[in-house]
Design a protein around this motif. Structure first.
Motif, short mmCIF file in Angstrom:
data_model
loop_
_atom_site.label_atom_id
_atom_site.label_comp_id
_atom_site.label_asym_id
_atom_site.label_seq_id
_atom_site.Cartn_x
_atom_site.Cartn_y
_atom_site.Cartn_z
N SER A 98 -15.14 59.64 43.86
CA SER A 98 -13.83 59.94 43.27
C SER A 98 -13.28 61.30 43.72
O SER A 98 -12.09 61.56 43.57
CB SER A 98 -13.91 59.89 41.75
N GLN A 99 -14.13 62.16 44.25
CA GLN A 99 -13.68 63.47 44.70
C GLN A 99 -13.02 63.36 46.08
O GLN A 99 -13.36 62.48 46.86
CB GLN A 99 -14.84 64.45 44.73
N THR A 100 -12.11 64.27 46.34
CA THR A 100 -11.34 64.17 47.58
C THR A 100 -11.84 65.10 48.69
O THR A 100 -11.40 64.95 49.83
CB THR A 100 -9.85 64.48 47.33
N ASP A 101 -12.74 66.02 48.38
CA ASP A 101 -13.18 66.93 49.44
C ASP A 101 -14.14 66.24 50.41
O ASP A 101 -14.84 65.30 50.05
CB ASP A 101 -13.83 68.20 48.85
N LYS A 102 -14.15 66.70 51.62
CA LYS A 102 -14.91 66.06 52.69
C LYS A 102 -16.42 66.10 52.45
O LYS A 102 -17.12 65.14 52.76
CB LYS A 102 -14.56 66.72 54.02
N ALA A 103 -16.91 67.19 51.88
CA ALA A 103 -18.35 67.32 51.63
C ALA A 103 -18.83 66.26 50.64
O ALA A 103 -19.88 65.64 50.84
CB ALA A 103 -18.68 68.72 51.12
N SER A 104 -18.05 66.03 49.58
CA SER A 104 -18.43 65.02 48.59
C SER A 104 -18.38 63.63 49.19
O SER A 104 -19.26 62.79 48.95
CB SER A 104 -17.50 65.08 47.37
N GLN A 105 -17.35 63.36 49.97
CA GLN A 105 -17.22 62.06 50.62
C GLN A 105 -18.37 61.83 51.61
O GLN A 105 -18.90 60.73 51.70
CB GLN A 105 -15.87 61.95 51.33
N SER A 106 -18.75 62.88 52.33
CA SER A 106 -19.88 62.77 53.27
C SER A 106 -21.17 62.47 52.54
O SER A 106 -21.95 61.61 52.97
CB SER A 106 -20.03 64.05 54.08
N THR A 107 -21.40 63.16 51.43
CA THR A 107 -22.62 62.92 50.66
C THR A 107 -22.64 61.50 50.11
O THR A 107 -23.67 60.83 50.14
CB THR A 107 -22.75 63.95 49.52
N ALA A 108 -21.49 61.02 49.63
CA ALA A 108 -21.40 59.65 49.13
C ALA A 108 -21.71 58.65 50.24
O ALA A 108 -22.41 57.66 50.03
CB ALA A 108 -20.02 59.38 48.54
N SER A 109 -21.21 58.92 51.44
CA SER A 109 -21.48 58.01 52.56
C SER A 109 -22.95 58.08 52.99
O SER A 109 -23.52 57.07 53.40
CB SER A 109 -20.54 58.29 53.74
N GLU A 110 -23.58 59.23 52.86
CA GLU A 110 -25.00 59.36 53.19
C GLU A 110 -25.86 58.56 52.21
O GLU A 110 -26.80 57.87 52.61
CB GLU A 110 -25.41 60.84 53.18
N ILE A 111 -25.52 58.64 50.92
CA ILE A 111 -26.25 57.85 49.91
C ILE A 111 -26.06 56.36 50.18
O ILE A 111 -27.02 55.59 50.18
CB ILE A 111 -25.79 58.22 48.49
N SER A 112 -24.81 55.97 50.44
CA SER A 112 -24.51 54.56 50.70
C SER A 112 -25.24 54.06 51.95
O SER A 112 -25.78 52.95 51.95
CB SER A 112 -23.00 54.36 50.87
N ALA A 113 -25.26 54.87 52.99
CA ALA A 113 -25.97 54.48 54.21
C ALA A 113 -27.46 54.34 53.93
O ALA A 113 -28.11 53.41 54.45
CB ALA A 113 -25.73 55.51 55.31
N GLY A 114 -28.02 55.23 53.13
CA GLY A 114 -29.44 55.14 52.77
C GLY A 114 -29.74 53.86 52.02
O GLY A 114 -30.75 53.20 52.27
N ILE A 115 -28.83 53.47 51.12
CA ILE A 115 -29.01 52.22 50.37
C ILE A 115 -28.98 51.03 51.32
O ILE A 115 -29.83 50.14 51.27
CB ILE A 115 -27.91 52.06 49.30
N LEU A 116 -27.99 51.01 52.20
CA LEU A 116 -27.86 49.88 53.14
C LEU A 116 -29.04 49.78 54.09
O LEU A 116 -29.54 48.69 54.36
CB LEU A 116 -26.55 49.98 53.90
N ARG A 117 -29.49 50.92 54.60
CA ARG A 117 -30.65 50.91 55.50
C ARG A 117 -31.91 50.46 54.77
O ARG A 117 -32.72 49.70 55.31
CB ARG A 117 -30.86 52.29 56.10
#
Length: 105
Positions: free
Chosen positions: A62-81
């Motif tokens: 829900s946050q708009t800053d790039k660092a938060s979005q990157s961390t969310a994508s890292e968690i999501s990628a970890g889940i998918l992998r």
């Protein structure tokens, strides 16, 4: 395993700032090393850890800053992998539930 879950829940409690490993060289971009870290957490704890990570992930998304979005994508990628590598017919339901969480947020 319950003690570890409690420790992770306390460490990742909402309201605390998410630990960041960003450096100037990364420039707040996606880090495969962090995605591998989350993949490892899912390998050790299975999809059950999603109950701890879900509120944190929702907050990061829900946050708009790039660092938060990157961390969310890292968690999501970890889940998918982790799902790709560690799901079995016996634990398929747990993984489907974890994937539904990230796909609906």
């Amino acid at each position: 395993q319950e003690a570890t879950g409690s420790f992770l829940a306390e460490l990742l409690k909402s309201g605390k700032q998410w630990p960041s490993t960003r450096t100037k060289l990364q420039a707040d971009g996606f880090s495969t090393l962090n995605a591998r870290l989350f993949k490892g957490l899912f390998k050790i704890f299975g999809a059950k850890i999603m109950s701890i990570l879900q509120p944190i992930l929702a907050s990061l998304i829900s946050q708009t800053d790039k660092a938060s979005q990157s961390t969310a994508s890292e968690i999501s990628a970890g889940i998918l992998r982790a799902y790709h590598k560690f799901s079995t017919p016996a634990n398929e339901g747990e993984w489907k539930s974890a994937l539904d969480t990230i796909l609906t947020d």
